[in-house]
Scaffold this motif. Structure first.
Motif, PDB file in Angstrom:
ATOM      1  N   HIS A  42      -2.828   6.664 -11.673  1.00 17.19           N
ATOM      2  CA  HIS A  42      -2.029   6.471 -10.456  1.00 17.19           C
ATOM      3  C   HIS A  42      -2.949   6.030  -9.316  1.00 17.19           C
ATOM      4  N   LYS A  43      -2.366   5.528  -8.272  1.00 22.54           N
ATOM      5  CA  LYS A  43      -3.140   5.113  -7.104  1.00 22.54           C
ATOM      6  C   LYS A  43      -3.637   6.347  -6.371  1.00 22.54           C
ATOM      7  N   SER A  44      -4.770   6.172  -5.649  1.00 24.84           N
ATOM      8  CA  SER A  44      -5.386   7.306  -4.980  1.00 24.84           C
ATOM      9  C   SER A  44      -6.263   6.832  -3.825  1.00 24.84           C
ATOM     10  N   TYR A  57      -8.980   8.035  -3.288  1.00 23.42           N
ATOM     11  CA  TYR A  57     -10.350   8.273  -3.745  1.00 23.42           C
ATOM     12  C   TYR A  57     -10.937   7.090  -4.498  1.00 23.42           C
ATOM     13  N   TYR A 110      -3.909   7.531   2.019  1.00 23.81           N
ATOM     14  CA  TYR A 110      -3.131   8.773   2.002  1.00 23.81           C
ATOM     15  C   TYR A 110      -1.808   8.549   2.723  1.00 23.81           C
TER      16      TYR A 110
END
Length: 94
Positions: A64-66, A68, A79
């Motif tokens: 998934h996208k993050s 980080y 975020y």
């Protein structure tokens, strides 16, 4: 009595040999896995049953996208939560 002793001995040996048989060490199919494993991790984790254990193998990267991931990585996403106290830690996924 003389005939019963060898038959009893053979019977005991058969029972002991069956009960001491080791599990097959070769992986079996994912059909033996609980459904929760195949639903949640099917695309990112290799899973199989080995004896009495469920083995999960991954490359360690989330699917998934993050925030980080580095900002130039296609999996990066800033975020977008509602926690006003959110503070990204200094680590990143490489």
């Amino acid at each position: 009595m003389k005939v019963a002793m060898p038959v009893l001995l053979i019977l005991v040996l058969v029972i002991v040999s069956i009960s001491c048989k080791k599990d097959d060490p070769s992986p079996s199919s994912t059909a033996d896995l609980p459904a929760v494993f195949t639903k949640k991790f099917a695309s990112t984790v290799t899973m199989y049953v080995e004896g009495n254990f469920i083995v999960l193998k991954s490359n360690g990267l989330p699917n998934h996208k993050s925030p980080y991931f580095g900002s130039t990585d296609s999996r990066y996403e800033a975020y977008n939560g509602t926690n006003a106290n959110f503070s990204i830690n200094p680590n990143s996924i490489k």
